[in-house]
Design an enzyme around this catalytic site. Structure first.
Site, PDB file in Angstrom:
ATOM      1  N   CYS A  89      63.507 -52.667 -13.322  1.00  0.00           N
ATOM      2  CA  CYS A  89      64.231 -53.786 -13.017  1.00  0.00           C
ATOM      3  C   CYS A  89      64.021 -54.411 -11.945  1.00  0.00           C
ATOM      4  CB  CYS A  89      65.538 -53.297 -12.755  1.00  0.00           C
ATOM      5  SG  CYS A  89      66.276 -52.150 -11.387  1.00  0.00           S
ATOM      6  N   ASP A 294      70.993 -60.195 -14.820  1.00  0.00           N
ATOM      7  CA  ASP A 294      70.949 -58.717 -14.614  1.00  0.00           C
ATOM      8  C   ASP A 294      69.801 -58.373 -15.839  1.00  0.00           C
ATOM      9  OD1 ASP A 294      71.201 -55.955 -15.008  1.00  0.00           O
ATOM     10  OD2 ASP A 294      73.166 -56.022 -14.443  1.00  0.00           O
ATOM     11  N   HIS A 296      69.106 -55.299 -17.027  1.00  0.00           N
ATOM     12  CA  HIS A 296      69.254 -53.923 -17.334  1.00  0.00           C
ATOM     13  C   HIS A 296      69.947 -53.913 -18.987  1.00  0.00           C
ATOM     14  CE1 HIS A 296      69.470 -53.456 -13.128  1.00  0.00           C
ATOM     15  NE2 HIS A 296      68.973 -52.373 -13.389  1.00  0.00           N
TER      16      HIS A 296
END
Length: 421
Positions: A89, A294, A296
């Site tokens: 990430c 993000d 993820h």
């Protein structure tokens, strides 16, 4: 308070039985739109009103390059991982902040991506620099393998400082972008160092008078005669990355106003950071909430079609962005800025100086003309990640408080506050 479906428990990489890895693939929530507020929305130096410019806000966010976990890409190093789910990430956040620099460099801050609209070649050149394959300048393969030199094994978590150092090294191979990348350590930005770096490619005093090259003339996917462009450029475009520690275990409230002002500057590239175990790319704020992209969620690796076209929709976040309370931010971050010209850099310096006068805004870093004399202290100069000593001291030996610099804190704390995702 976490907002929208971007709330997730990112992968831990744990091999212990019975411990599930939670990502977007297992946790999904409804997206939440921007709040109806009179507070302005700031996105990378642009100011918007929720009431009158909501579509413009969403278009601006969608136009940022969004890099997420991918699966089924060619094995890193030939025999390594074929997915970065659970560990990549921060690497993806590093890609996003650097991609924004390349967008500003080649397309301009006002460029917009519109679904279905044919884009110029420079856009695909930028995108190709980040595709998951070994020969792309800033691919997950290149970042992971270059990180080995920074003491990080492939598949290991990175902190903001580490990914910044790796991107700086990779940028030296990107002759098309010809960027000057400076990482300001020890909470100090030295203007003299930056000017020396950005003007190092100027071979003659008359370079500024030379005619500009056409940026859309391409040769094998890159501008023709890149070397000539370098010789004619009196200022190499600057990517300035500033790793910071804004507290011990949580962000010091005194820095919040200063952090907000960074998103208001036209030179802003955003911030990479997040929370332990969960890294994000922050692109703005509204009220007391940060706006972020993000990484993820796991998507299949993208391959060019038979015609050579690169499907690009999965590289753009086409829903309202995520938001989180500024107070939830982990104090270990890296702030980014892009100065395309010397005038941009001079303007940025003036803004930073004015920011130091804002009441209630504690400076996050110091801006100085020349390197302070205490920087010559060998305890500072000898500190490099991966060494077994701290400036000549044996590992584990106590360092006097006066010698603790931000780089020491970053080095020490990145081992304790892991960004495993």
């Amino acid at each position: 308070t976490w907002k929208s479906c971007c709330f997730s428990a990112c992968g831990t990489g744990s091999s212990e039985p019975g411990l599930a890895t939670l990502t977007y693939d297992t946790l999904r929530f409804e997206y939440e739109d921007f709040p109806e507020t009179k507070e302005p929305v700031w996105i990378l130096g642009r100011k918007y009103s929720v009431f009158t410019e909501k579509e413009e806000i969403l278009l601006d966010v969608t136009s940022r390059l969004w890099f997420t976990y991918r699966k089924n890409f060619p094995a890193i190093g030939g025999t390594g991982p074929t997915s970065d789910t659970g560990w990549g990430c921060m690497l993806r956040c590093g890609q996003m902040i650097f991609a924004q620099a390349l967008v500003c460099r080649h397309l301009g801050r006002d460029w917009r991506w519109i679904k279905g609209k044919r884009q110029m070649d420079d856009y695909f050149n930028v995108l190709n620099a980040f595709i998951d394959k070994k020969d792309s300048y800033y691919s997950i393969h290149q970042i992971a393998q270059m990180g080995v030199g920074e003491g990080k094994s492939i598949g290991q978590w990175y902190g903001p400082n580490t990914v910044a150092q790796v991107l700086k090294k990779l940028a030296t191979f990107d002759t098309w972008s010809s960027l000057a990348v400076h990482i300001a350590m020890d909470n100090t930005v030295v203007m003299e160092e930056i000017r020396r770096l950005c003007q190092s490619n100027v071979p003659c005093a008359g370079a500024a008078a030379c005619p500009a090259l056409e940026s859309d003339v391409l040769y094998n996917g890159c501008p023709e005669d890149v070397g000539l462009r370098e010789r004619l450029t009196p200022w190499k475009p600057l990517v300035l990355l500033i790793p910071l520690r804004l507290g011990l275990t949580e962000i010091n409230e005194a820095y919040i106003e200063t952090l907000k002002h960074c998103f208001m500057m036209p030179q802003s590239l955003g911030v990479i950071g997040g929370k332990p175990n969960s890294a994000h790319y922050f692109i703005g704020y509204v009220g007391e909430e940060l706006i972020y992209l993000d990484p993820h969620t796991t998507q299949p690796a993208v391959e060019p079609s038979e015609s050579g076209c690169l499907p690009d929709e999965s590289f753009h976040c086409q829903h309202p962005p995520c938001r989180m309370s500024i107070a939830e931010l982990d104090p270990s971050i890296a702030v980014g800025f892009f100065c395309n010209t010397e005038a941009d850099f001079n303007d940025w310096c003036q803004q930073i100086k004015k920011l130091s006068l804002v009441r209630g805004a504690l400076p996050m870093f110091e801006l100085v003309e020349r390197q302070p004399s205490h920087f010559s202290n060998p305890d500072v100069l000898n500190l490099t990640p991966g060494e077994a000593t701290q400036g000549g001291r044996a590992e584990g030996e106590l360092v006097p408080l006066g010698f603790w610099t931000s780089s020491m804190f970053l080095f020490h704390l990145e081992f304790n506050l892991a960004f495993l995702g």
